[in-house]
Design a protein around this motif. Structure first.
Motif, PDB file in Angstrom:
ATOM      1  N   LEU A   1       1.514  -4.201 -25.010  1.00 41.04           N
ATOM      2  CA  LEU A   1       2.371  -3.032 -25.199  1.00 41.04           C
ATOM      3  C   LEU A   1       2.245  -2.078 -24.012  1.00 41.04           C
ATOM      4  CD1 LEU A   1       4.399  -1.632 -27.033  1.00 41.04           C
ATOM      5  CD2 LEU A   1       2.486  -0.426 -28.114  1.00 41.04           C
ATOM      6  N   ALA A   2       1.028  -1.948 -23.473  1.00 42.46           N
ATOM      7  CA  ALA A   2       0.842  -1.105 -22.287  1.00 42.46           C
ATOM      8  C   ALA A   2       1.632  -1.660 -21.106  1.00 42.46           C
ATOM      9  CB  ALA A   2      -0.640  -1.021 -21.934  1.00 42.46           C
ATOM     10  N   LEU A   3       1.618  -2.974 -20.926  1.00 45.79           N
ATOM     11  CA  LEU A   3       2.364  -3.584 -19.830  1.00 45.79           C
ATOM     12  C   LEU A   3       3.870  -3.405 -20.026  1.00 45.79           C
ATOM     13  CD1 LEU A   3       0.316  -6.869 -19.353  1.00 45.79           C
ATOM     14  CD2 LEU A   3       0.365  -4.880 -17.834  1.00 45.79           C
ATOM     15  N   SER A   4       4.312  -3.406 -21.281  1.00 44.41           N
ATOM     16  CA  SER A   4       5.724  -3.176 -21.567  1.00 44.41           C
ATOM     17  C   SER A   4       6.116  -1.733 -21.258  1.00 44.41           C
ATOM     18  CB  SER A   4       6.037  -3.490 -23.033  1.00 44.41           C
ATOM     19  OG  SER A   4       7.382  -3.216 -23.339  1.00 44.41           O
ATOM     20  N   ALA A   5       5.362  -0.790 -21.803  1.00 43.43           N
ATOM     21  CA  ALA A   5       5.698   0.626 -21.618  1.00 43.43           C
ATOM     22  C   ALA A   5       5.500   1.077 -20.175  1.00 43.43           C
ATOM     23  CB  ALA A   5       4.850   1.492 -22.551  1.00 43.43           C
ATOM     24  N   THR A   6       4.631   0.390 -19.422  1.00 43.81           N
ATOM     25  CA  THR A   6       4.461   0.738 -18.011  1.00 43.81           C
ATOM     26  C   THR A   6       5.393  -0.086 -17.120  1.00 43.81           C
ATOM     27  OG1 THR A   6       2.587  -0.813 -17.794  1.00 43.81           O
ATOM     28  CG2 THR A   6       2.087   1.508 -18.277  1.00 43.81           C
ATOM     29  N   SER A   7       6.283  -0.868 -17.736  1.00 46.55           N
ATOM     30  CA  SER A   7       7.405  -1.445 -17.003  1.00 46.55           C
ATOM     31  C   SER A   7       8.616  -0.532 -17.139  1.00 46.55           C
ATOM     32  CB  SER A   7       7.743  -2.837 -17.547  1.00 46.55           C
ATOM     33  OG  SER A   7       6.725  -3.755 -17.274  1.00 46.55           O
TER      34      SER A   7
ATOM     35  N   GLY B   1       0.764  -1.232   0.000  1.00 44.89           N
ATOM     36  CA  GLY B   1       0.000   0.000   0.000  1.00 44.89           C
ATOM     37  C   GLY B   1       0.794   1.281   0.000  1.00 44.89           C
ATOM     38  N   LEU B   2       2.129   1.195  -0.031  1.00 42.25           N
ATOM     39  CA  LEU B   2       2.970   2.396  -0.096  1.00 42.25           C
ATOM     40  C   LEU B   2       3.354   2.614  -1.553  1.00 42.25           C
ATOM     41  CD1 LEU B   2       5.211   1.637   3.019  1.00 42.25           C
ATOM     42  CD2 LEU B   2       3.188   3.109   2.915  1.00 42.25           C
ATOM     43  N   LEU B   3       2.732   3.584  -2.200  1.00 39.55           N
ATOM     44  CA  LEU B   3       2.798   3.699  -3.663  1.00 39.55           C
ATOM     45  C   LEU B   3       3.573   4.914  -4.135  1.00 39.55           C
ATOM     46  CD1 LEU B   3      -0.935   2.758  -4.305  1.00 39.55           C
ATOM     47  CD2 LEU B   3       1.055   1.259  -4.440  1.00 39.55           C
ATOM     48  N   THR B   4       4.643   5.269  -3.431  1.00 39.48           N
ATOM     49  CA  THR B   4       5.394   6.474  -3.794  1.00 39.48           C
ATOM     50  C   THR B   4       6.834   6.198  -4.194  1.00 39.48           C
ATOM     51  OG1 THR B   4       5.958   6.827  -1.465  1.00 39.48           O
ATOM     52  CG2 THR B   4       3.983   7.935  -2.299  1.00 39.48           C
ATOM     53  N   ALA B   5       7.313   4.996  -4.033  1.00 40.27           N
ATOM     54  CA  ALA B   5       8.729   4.688  -4.277  1.00 40.27           C
ATOM     55  C   ALA B   5       9.041   4.560  -5.763  1.00 40.27           C
ATOM     56  CB  ALA B   5       9.128   3.400  -3.553  1.00 40.27           C
ATOM     57  N   ASN B   6      10.180   5.117  -6.178  1.00 39.68           N
ATOM     58  CA  ASN B   6      10.740   4.932  -7.514  1.00 39.68           C
ATOM     59  C   ASN B   6       9.737   5.224  -8.637  1.00 39.68           C
ATOM     60  OD1 ASN B   6      11.871   2.522  -9.760  1.00 39.68           O
ATOM     61  ND2 ASN B   6      13.265   4.071  -8.957  1.00 39.68           N
ATOM     62  N   LEU B   7       8.970   6.294  -8.501  1.00 37.97           N
ATOM     63  CA  LEU B   7       8.014   6.639  -9.552  1.00 37.97           C
ATOM     64  C   LEU B   7       8.683   7.323 -10.737  1.00 37.97           C
ATOM     65  CD1 LEU B   7       4.879   7.783  -7.526  1.00 37.97           C
ATOM     66  CD2 LEU B   7       5.339   5.582  -8.624  1.00 37.97           C
ATOM     67  N   GLN B   8      10.014   7.458 -10.707  1.00 35.32           N
ATOM     68  CA  GLN B   8      10.709   7.926 -11.904  1.00 35.32           C
ATOM     69  C   GLN B   8      10.687   6.887 -13.010  1.00 35.32           C
ATOM     70  OE1 GLN B   8      11.983   7.650  -8.788  1.00 35.32           O
ATOM     71  NE2 GLN B   8      14.190   7.261  -8.831  1.00 35.32           N
ATOM     72  N   HIS B   9      10.295   5.647 -12.658  1.00 34.59           N
ATOM     73  CA  HIS B   9      10.047   4.588 -13.636  1.00 34.59           C
ATOM     74  C   HIS B   9       8.619   4.091 -13.458  1.00 34.59           C
ATOM     75  CE1 HIS B   9      14.044   4.257 -15.268  1.00 34.59           C
ATOM     76  NE2 HIS B   9      14.573   4.124 -14.071  1.00 34.59           N
ATOM     77  N   PRO B  10       7.998   3.586 -14.518  1.00 36.08           N
ATOM     78  CA  PRO B  10       6.633   3.061 -14.399  1.00 36.08           C
ATOM     79  C   PRO B  10       6.570   1.853 -13.460  1.00 36.08           C
ATOM     80  CG  PRO B  10       7.226   3.461 -16.703  1.00 36.08           C
ATOM     81  CD  PRO B  10       8.489   3.578 -15.910  1.00 36.08           C
ATOM     82  N   PRO B  11       5.356   1.470 -13.023  1.00 36.34           N
ATOM     83  CA  PRO B  11       5.259   0.508 -11.922  1.00 36.34           C
ATOM     84  C   PRO B  11       5.092  -0.967 -12.270  1.00 36.34           C
ATOM     85  CG  PRO B  11       3.162   1.623 -12.219  1.00 36.34           C
ATOM     86  CD  PRO B  11       4.103   2.206 -13.235  1.00 36.34           C
ATOM     87  N   THR B  12       4.764  -1.354 -13.516  1.00 38.27           N
ATOM     88  CA  THR B  12       4.320  -2.729 -13.757  1.00 38.27           C
ATOM     89  C   THR B  12       5.343  -3.781 -13.338  1.00 38.27           C
ATOM     90  OG1 THR B  12       2.827  -2.128 -15.562  1.00 38.27           O
ATOM     91  CG2 THR B  12       3.625  -4.387 -15.530  1.00 38.27           C
ATOM     92  N   ALA B  13       6.591  -3.663 -13.785  1.00 38.85           N
ATOM     93  CA  ALA B  13       7.595  -4.667 -13.423  1.00 38.85           C
ATOM     94  C   ALA B  13       7.755  -4.734 -11.912  1.00 38.85           C
ATOM     95  CB  ALA B  13       8.930  -4.348 -14.088  1.00 38.85           C
ATOM     96  N   LYS B  14       7.729  -3.579 -11.247  1.00 38.30           N
ATOM     97  CA  LYS B  14       7.881  -3.557  -9.792  1.00 38.30           C
ATOM     98  C   LYS B  14       6.662  -4.151  -9.098  1.00 38.30           C
ATOM     99  CE  LYS B  14       8.911   0.677 -10.528  1.00 38.30           C
ATOM    100  NZ  LYS B  14       9.142   2.133 -10.398  1.00 38.30           N
TER     101      LYS B  14
END
Length: 514
Positions: free
Chosen positions: A205-211, A61-74
């Motif tokens: 493609l969305a899952l790729s670009a949001t990784s 539930g902590l959704l602020t870390a490393n938002l300089q990259h998209p979240p999917t892979a994380k």
């Protein structure tokens, strides 16, 4: 139907299929070994802690870390840690699975247009070629990973989804082919079947670009497919479906972390990052702004020039020997990514991984088609060139088999075995703090430290952080005050009992502690 083996009878056809099945099993087995063997033993890359840690926070539930990259892979790394336990090792399972799945997609995609052996060559190259972020990958003691996609970085997930997205778009355009009844897929009717594949392509493609956003440029290859096939109406049907699917999936991924606000933050951060550059080492020199050709150097360093040379020959052959729509689509994807990375000022050692599936697929197609030009001569030449890549593949298998933790991950234990008191502080040169702090904690400091006495000096090989001249002079002029040894790629000096190294003004000096 596979045309690689032109069998003239049932017995020969069965033998041919058996040979294909055995070859596939052997190559896939090697791929599984390379992807998963000793996966947790590899020395972690500093970025793995960032991405795995962010994923762990996301699923709690902590959704602020490393938002300089998209979240999917994380997000996926976080889910893996919920199932397998917290830590980088659990996240690596996702990265390794994504890497292996990329080879599976290449095989299933290329098997129909290219044939079994061409598809297997592409998948086999993907599974068993070295792809490191360091030219020292063959030396296990160097700590370098022989494969980028054995690490919990963003690239393995990004690449997997991108390749699957283009493969699904290809299926949407070429799905109803020889031996397949229209409407035999999805929920009836060729249009609905194609629409399903277009929706899948947009979602992937969305899952790729949001990784990681880099592969957004692969949309150019997907968008070119209808035009290359002369199916212009597809833009008004499948194109709309793919676009809607992309938007829905991207929104679902980004809404929990802030929606458009998070997207704007990510784009602003990456734009500023590109403007200020990123300190890295290129051909032994520290550079802040990478030249356009930097990723080409990275490929040769990480893959090795013999394999790169063979792949280049294969790509040229694909472009020259009966190029078709498949070659065009793969070429557009490769060109888009090459241009994207060549026009940025940041070229980290693992960025080139985004190029590799397209390069490998083109090379496999080129060799298969060139081999059919004037058999048996062209077959022999193709086989001999492909055989060149078996040597680096064997070295890769050995490196994976011998994988172990190295360097800073072993330092505390080695010092303890040598009787160095746990309270002796460590002064580190040749490495950023993030490279050692996960194992040494506050015991170790960089040369930027303002005060303190140190009983251990450590020099790592990162030339971006050179050893201070005063420290070098101290080690050269007073060697009798130190015991020196190596811990893999680290050079270690332990100060003699009763003495320590202390910062004095702008330098360092030996002082008595007793």
């Amino acid at each position: 139907m596979d045309h690689d083996v032109p069998g003239t009878g049932v017995g020969r056809t069965r033998r041919g299929r058996a040979a294909q099945a055995v070859a596939l099993a052997v190559v896939a087995g090697a791929g599984l070994f390379v992807a998963f063997w000793h996966l947790g033993a590899q020395t972690p890359h500093v970025d793995e802690f960032t991405y795995a840690g962010a994923g762990w926070q996301y699923v709690h539930g902590l959704l602020t870390a490393n938002l300089q990259h998209p979240p999917t892979a994380k997000d996926l790394y976080g889910v893996a840690q919920l199932v397998l336990g917290e830590g980088v090792g659990s996240a690596r399972v996702v990265a390794a699975a994504a890497s292996f799945a990329t080879g599976v997609v290449l095989y299933l995609w290329l098997r129909r247009p290219v044939g079994h052996w061409g598809a297997l060559l592409a998948a086999g190259w993907w599974w068993t070629t070295p792809r490191s972020d360091s030219p020292t990958w063959a030396d296990v003691a160097s700590g370098a990973a022989a494969r980028i996609d054995r690490l919990a970085l963003l690239e393995p997930v990004m690449v997997c989804f991108a390749v699957a997205a283009v493969a699904a778009a290809w299926r949407a355009v070429h799905g109803v082919g020889e031996g397949e009844r229209p409407g035999s897929r999805w929920w009836g009717g060729p249009w609905r079947a194609a629409a399903g594949w277009w929706a899948l392509s947009g979602a992937l493609l969305a899952l790729s670009a949001t990784s990681k956003v880099s592969t957004a440029v692969v949309v150019l290859a997907i968008a070119a497919l209808p035009a290359l096939s002369g199916r212009w109406r597809t833009y008004a049907t499948g194109g709309v479906v793919a676009a809607l699917s992309f938007v829905v999936v991207a929104a679902a991924v980004y809404l929990p972390v802030g929606g458009l606000r998070a997207v704007r933050f990510m784009l602003a951060f990456q734009g500023a990052h590109d403007l200020r550059g990123h300190a890295t080492v290129l051909l032994g020199q520290r550079v802040q702004h990478a030249p356009w050709w930097a990723n080409g150097v990275r490929v040769v360093e990480g893959v090795g020039w013999p394999t790169v040379a063979v792949l280049v020959v294969g790509v040229v052959a694909a472009l020259v020997v009966r190029p078709d729509r498949l070659v065009a689509v793969l070429g557009i994807a490769l060109a888009a990514l090459v241009v994207f990375y060549a026009t940025t000022d940041v070229a980290l050692p693992y960025y080139y991984d985004a190029w590799m599936p397209w390069t490998i697929a083109l090379a496999a197609i080129g060799f298969v088609r060139a081999a059919r030009l004037r058999p048996p001569v062209t077959v022999v030449v193709a086989v001999l060139l492909v055989a060149v890549t078996l040597v680096p593949a064997a070295v890769l298998v050995r490196a994976v088999a011998e994988s172990r933790v190295t360097g800073f991950a072993r330092l505390d234990a080695v010092l303890a075995d040598r009787g160095v008191p746990q309270g002796d502080r460590i002064l580190v040169a040749g490495a950023p703090r993030g490279a050692f702090s996960p194992w040494t904690g506050r015991r170790a400091s960089t040369q930027a430290v303002a005060r303190g006495a140190f009983g251990v000096l450590v020099e790592a090989p990162d030339t971006r952080f050179p050893t201070a001249p005063s420290l070098r002079r101290l080690l050269a002029d007073d060697p009798e005050h130190f015991t020196s040894f190596r811990v893999d790629f680290l050079r270690v000096w332990v100060v003699r009992d009763g003495e320590a190294v202390r910062r004095t003004g702008d330098g360092f000096a030996l002082v008595r502690t007793g």
